[in-house]
Design an enzyme around this catalytic site. Sequence first.
Site, PDB file in Angstrom:
ATOM      1  N   GLY A  23     -12.821  -5.273  36.391  1.00  0.00           N
ATOM      2  CA  GLY A  23     -14.204  -4.939  36.076  1.00  0.00           C
ATOM      3  C   GLY A  23     -14.265  -4.036  34.866  1.00  0.00           C
ATOM      4  N   GLY A  25     -17.187  -1.231  32.736  1.00  0.00           N
ATOM      5  CA  GLY A  25     -18.484  -0.562  32.722  1.00  0.00           C
ATOM      6  C   GLY A  25     -18.643   0.280  31.485  1.00  0.00           C
ATOM      7  N   VAL A  30     -11.256  -1.419  34.424  1.00  0.00           N
ATOM      8  CA  VAL A  30     -10.295  -1.345  35.523  1.00  0.00           C
ATOM      9  C   VAL A  30      -9.473  -2.627  35.511  1.00  0.00           C
ATOM     10  CG1 VAL A  30      -9.950  -1.053  38.002  1.00  0.00           C
ATOM     11  CG2 VAL A  30     -11.882   0.068  36.875  1.00  0.00           C
ATOM     12  N   ASP A 138     -22.373   9.874  44.061  1.00  0.00           N
ATOM     13  CA  ASP A 138     -22.713   8.483  43.742  1.00  0.00           C
ATOM     14  C   ASP A 138     -22.229   7.543  44.841  1.00  0.00           C
ATOM     15  OD1 ASP A 138     -23.871   6.484  42.224  1.00  0.00           O
ATOM     16  OD2 ASP A 138     -22.102   6.154  40.972  1.00  0.00           O
TER      17      ASP A 138
END
Length: 743
Positions: A23, A25, A30, A138
């Site tokens: 992934g 962001g 990652v 979070d």
Amino acid sequence: MPSPLTHDDPHALGPYQPIARLGSGGMGTVYLARTAGGRTVALKTMHAGIASDPALRTRFRLETDAARVVGERFGAGVVDADPRAETPWLATEYVLGPPLDDAVELCGPLPEATVRALGAALCGALGQLHASDVVHRDLKPSNILITAYGPKVIDFGIARAAGDEHLTRVGAAVGTPAFMSPEQASGQEHTAAGDVFALAGLLLFAATGRPPFGYGQAADLLYRVQYAEPDLTGVPGALAPLLAQCLDKNPFRRPTTGWLAARLHDGQGDFADHLPDALLADIGRRATEVWQVTPRRLPAPADTPAPAATASPVRWTRRRLLLTGGGVAVGVAAAGTAAALTRSEWAGGQGPHPGPAPSNSQLPRKQLDSLWQIQVTDPKNAFFTEEPLADFPAQLHIVANMVVLMVDDSLTAVLAQNGGIDWKSDEPCNTWQVASDAEHILLTSFVDDNYVGSDDAHASPLALETLDIRTGVARDAFAHFDDLNGLAVDQPLCIANGVAYVVAGHGKYSLSFLAAQSWYVIAVDMKTGRRLWKAPLPSREQGSSDLYFLGATVVGDHLVALQEANDGSVHAVVRDTRTGTVRWDRELDGVDPDRVRHTPVTDARNLYVGAGRLRALRLADGGVAWDSRTARPGRTYGLPTIDNGTVYAVEKGLGLVALDAATGRVRWQEKGGNGTDADLNAAPVVGSGFVYSKRGSRLWAIDLSSHAPAHSYATTGDRFVIHDKANVIIALGGHFLAAFPLR
């Protein structure tokens, strides 16, 4: 699921070799990585562009420290880290289990026993964090991984020591709105009690499949978190009072994690004993698949050729003269002919791939939730910004592993997997429309492309050619016709079963050529170049600039088209593909032609028309199979989509509605009350588990099982199409082409 590495991903960080992407962001990427000895880890890195920021480096270091505090029992154990490296990295154990949102997507709302065991284990994780004066800040479903031995909390990117205000100033809300605490939503201090509030929201999501304060825009969610009551509908009776106490607006009235854990679960049995069978099977599948991942790296995009030191004189072909001379005059005066110019609005890609031409203005990249995005228009290209041009939808063709669209004056193939430019066509393609299927890209051309005169008495004969889908190189014309004119508005309708269907004119060429010429639909065998039939079209009135066809497709032996008549009305017209004979012609009352300039929506039995009321017309005879004004009078619908016997459309004021394609009976309608602002002009697209519908600046996924919104993506797009091979949703609009993950 893991995806291939890109050409510029690192080959190694410390002793770890990335083998796939997990992934990416705003902060970093990652990777799935392995050591030389075969140990598999999750390797998190910072983006190079932000690694020089001292504050962000400090945040990365604190994330590493927080991950160490929570430990292997409740988190992904830290294996190794180097926050001071040129590219900071953190290696943790690779957790064999899905995130909570994927688990709920797979199993639906989880059983009460599962929710209680999950909650008690998460209380233990938070208790360990809070004992070290660290708050997570979070907690959300994607940050909770479910393993057979218990949940693990990950992503401590905004975790910090209690009372520390250096990295995030008071007054700024940081986190995920749907799972924030009221104090966090208002920009105030988020303490351990705030994590308890978020934990209760997580457990409510696990028990019901929806967040505690619903879905919507961030501002709406922040307001509801602070002032609205959570929706506890569907929460098991004995569990609801516990969650309600944790969701108290006053942080001082919320319980501690120890108090909550004791009331959620008695600690009996292993965690796996409380998991649904489907979830255990998924955990086992992931444990097997991680060893089947092999390293794969995508090639670098081809470099853009450097411009020559001195430019050669431009050879203005007749096609280009039509578009920049007389064609412009027609385009400014009339919307229909202006479509010939629309293609030249498009500019080049942006980012790591070939960019716009030097004359194009690069736009700042939008903050989207996309896997990739490239700029495809230049808003400052004033030559092509006449008002009529905005009425024509951009063309988007899915061919093999690519998305093909007009960029500048060439067709450009964009790789659906990563947004790289695969090729650009080798010659200008300024036709008003192209047609494509999985194997061909069809263009109209000229037998004599060097003709540059202004003789109105004739036009160069029509030729048909294709592009090689592997290279973008134009092949020699496979057919030409001396009795038809090769004008810039010659219109490929569609390709089906090796036959090209094209609209072409004959007669005197002039700026009022629509009325001056006779017009036909022709069918051409693409293998032999032989014309199979030629069928006349109705004459156009003097001064008319409306092209005939809004869209066409082939179903069996039916050529199904939406046509615009002289009076501006829209007609559904079906022809026999073997002879060109009109089988039936039916006016579609109440339909605006500018809203249906797309491929008609059909199945083997019916044509489905929305953009007003929703109706199904039988392909066999044009009769009405069903009409929404009978079952749901007074309702207004957007553009429909059909999938596996179900018609999906947005109903004004309600949201997504699913109807039986054969009967028009409503099978289900969207739940949650969040579809009131759904876009009637963007047709839904259907994936395996969700239907995607545009609302404002977001593309929302409506769960096919629960019929409620599940997740959303920020987008500038106004047209969406699914690319099955790449497993992405392609979005076009707002000057950008982008791809979003198809879950």
